[in-house]
Design a protein around this motif. Structure first.
Motif, mmCIF file in Angstrom:
data_model
loop_
_atom_site.group_PDB
_atom_site.id
_atom_site.type_symbol
_atom_site.label_atom_id
_atom_site.label_comp_id
_atom_site.label_asym_id
_atom_site.label_seq_id
_atom_site.Cartn_x
_atom_site.Cartn_y
_atom_site.Cartn_z
ATOM 1 N N LEU A 299 -4.813 -9.471 0.578
ATOM 2 C CA LEU A 299 -6.244 -9.242 0.768
ATOM 3 C C LEU A 299 -6.986 -10.542 0.466
ATOM 4 C CD1 LEU A 299 -6.483 -5.771 -1.036
ATOM 5 C CD2 LEU A 299 -6.086 -6.224 1.394
ATOM 6 N N TYR A 300 -7.389 -11.254 1.533
ATOM 7 C CA TYR A 300 -8.018 -12.565 1.376
ATOM 8 C C TYR A 300 -9.550 -12.500 1.391
ATOM 9 C CZ TYR A 300 -3.353 -14.375 2.409
ATOM 10 O OH TYR A 300 -2.016 -14.662 2.376
ATOM 11 N N ASN A 301 -10.123 -11.315 1.436
ATOM 12 C CA ASN A 301 -11.568 -11.188 1.571
ATOM 13 C C ASN A 301 -12.321 -11.990 0.516
ATOM 14 O OD1 ASN A 301 -10.720 -9.378 3.450
ATOM 15 N ND2 ASN A 301 -11.663 -7.578 2.537
ATOM 16 N N GLY A 302 -13.232 -12.856 0.986
ATOM 17 C CA GLY A 302 -14.081 -13.622 0.085
ATOM 18 C C GLY A 302 -13.415 -14.789 -0.598
ATOM 19 N N GLU A 306 -9.356 -17.372 3.032
ATOM 20 C CA GLU A 306 -9.943 -16.742 4.215
ATOM 21 C C GLU A 306 -10.770 -17.759 4.999
ATOM 22 O OE1 GLU A 306 -12.358 -12.634 5.164
ATOM 23 O OE2 GLU A 306 -13.157 -13.939 3.589
#
Length: 459
Positions: A299-302, A306
């Motif tokens: 999960l690379y969100n933020g 990303e």
């Protein structure tokens, strides 16, 4: 050059003949200046002409810029690997959240009928059911986290391939009966109540949802064996072991083939006198006959990773490499084409990738990185330097960089056998470890920058 050698011989003879120490030092210093001036490749080099009118070759070393960026990794196989299976959830301040789950078959250790001599299960009391997972290391900061154990509803096959992005359907109920579990992966643990020379992750399972439904199959073909028609693997296809997101609990490296990795059922037959009420046990094995693999979510969100994926130009400052099917680095040497029309012989070609890695960092760097090249079909293949055992790619903890010998690869480019195309950088052991690294690009604000150093002979 011949005149230079005559001068050197004269100076050396003068040193031997002169007893004045100061005069000798001056002569040596003068020789060094002459040698340095003669060999400086940045000065104009007049080619000496031999009596046969042949040009003398020139030995040069140039530094070439690397264009670097970050891309998502292709899927990688995670079944049947020679190493541990990661399990858990951790949060990396740079790379974001990583969650790894394990899918596995379980097998009954032997055919069994749990019914006692009176033919009734009513006298049986199940004390506990425990899943024991032998540990072979960890990644990140280990702390309490919530595990979920679910029965899968799809078949697993030992002769099939499974990848880090493969998922199987599973029931929604959680067979794990504890909400917070932590185990020290560096110290011996307990197996069946006894301290053993092995770190153990202990996960208690539900008696009513796991043990009793299986025991109630006594007398049916279900418990006659594992692989036959209507036998155990047809009835119970396997388990998914996972951890909840959002908790920085670290990854456990589970040794699925260790003898301590199994599920043990503890029960008693309460018929007869109390003196006969001994505790019995029965094992559900996890071994080399079982199909198993691990699934990994990134999960690379933020995160800056990303941004690096969506904006390739950011890779000129920093780019990223992460195992478990995370991200890979991409590199090109655009100015290498300037040598294509020159008369050169490549003596050595090297790529150097500096990084910032510290001993106190809990997110270890890969011990080695690989480099592959893109071919005319758009697929990546190993460099000839790797096939000959000369690529290297090891991490140097003193210079804090990775270096690669790509001499054969560059020679093939010069010979027009392959194109000067994209190179992909990825970690070794990418399916069994969570290692990651931040690499400096050629425009990095750090002192050391990514580069290619080409040493060649011009003739």
């Amino acid at each position: 050059m011949r005149k230079f050698l005559v001068k050197m011989e004269f100076l050396l003879n003068a040193i031997k003949a002169n007893s004045n120490h100061l005069f000798s030092i001056l002569l040596i210093a003068t020789s060094a200046v002459v040698l340095n001036t003669s060999c400086d490749k940045n000065n104009a080099l007049g080619l000496e002409i031999s009596p046969e009118s042949q040009a003398v070759s020139t030995f040069l070393s140039d530094t070439f810029n690397l264009n670097t960026s970050t891309i998502l990794s292709d899927s990688i196989r995670t079944d049947g690997l020679n190493g541990p299976s990661p399990l858990g959830n951790y949060i990396d301040p740079v790379f974001g959240e990583v969650n790894s789950s394990i899918y596995t078959q379980i097998r009954i250790e032997q055919s069994i009928d749990f019914r006692p001599d009176n033919g009734s299960l009513d006298s049986l009391v199940v004390d506990s059911v425990v899943m024991y997972l032998a540990l072979n290391g960890y990644y990140g900061d280990i702390s309490e986290q919530t595990f979920i154990v679910s029965e899968i509803t799809e078949d697993l096959y030992t002769d099939s391939s499974y990848y880090n992005n493969t998922e199987l359907t599973a029931q929604t109920n959680n067979l794990c009966v504890e909400t917070s579990i932590e185990s020290n992966p560096l110290f011996p643990g307990y197996f069946a109540g006894e301290l053993v020379d092995q770190a153990i992750l202990r996960i208690p399972l539900s008696i009513s949802d796991f043990a009793l439904p299986i025991m109630n199959e006594s007398g049916n073909p279900t418990l006659d064996g594992n692989d036959g028609d209507d036998e155990f693997l047809s009835y119970f296809k396997g388990l998914k072991i996972s951890a909840t997101n959002g908790i920085d609990g670290g990854l456990y490296y589970v040794d699925m083939l260790n003898a301590f990795t199994r599920i043990r059922l503890f029960y008693r037959d309460t018929s007869g006198t109390s003196a006969d009420h001994d505790t019995l046990d029965f094992d559900f094995n996890i071994n080399s006959n079982c199909a198993f693999f691990h699934h990994v979510d990134h999960l690379y969100n933020g995160t800056v990773v990303e941004e690096a994926i969506s904006q390739p130009s950011n890779g000129q400052d920093q780019f990223y490499v992460q195992a478990l099917g995370g991200v890979n680095g991409i590199a090109t040497i655009p100015h290498l084409n300037e040598l294509l029309d020159s008369q050169v012989i490549i003596n050595k070609a090297e790529i150097i990738l500096p990084c910032d890695n510290y001993a106190f960092d809990n997110f270890n760097a890969p011990s080695y990185l690989f480099i592959t090249r893109r071919n005319e079909d758009g697929e990546y293949a190993f460099l000839p330097d790797f096939l000959e055992g000369n690529l290297d790619g090891s991490y140097n903890s003193i210079t804090k960089n990775y270096s690669f010998n790509i001499t054969r690869h560059v020679n093939e480019i010069m010979a027009d056998k392959v194109a000067n195309d994209t190179l992909k950088i990825f970690p070794t052991g990418g399916g069994i470890s969570a290692n990651r690294i931040i690499l400096n690009g050629m425009n990095s604000s750090k002192k050391n920058k990514a580069k290619a150093v080409i040493t060649y002979t011009k003739y």
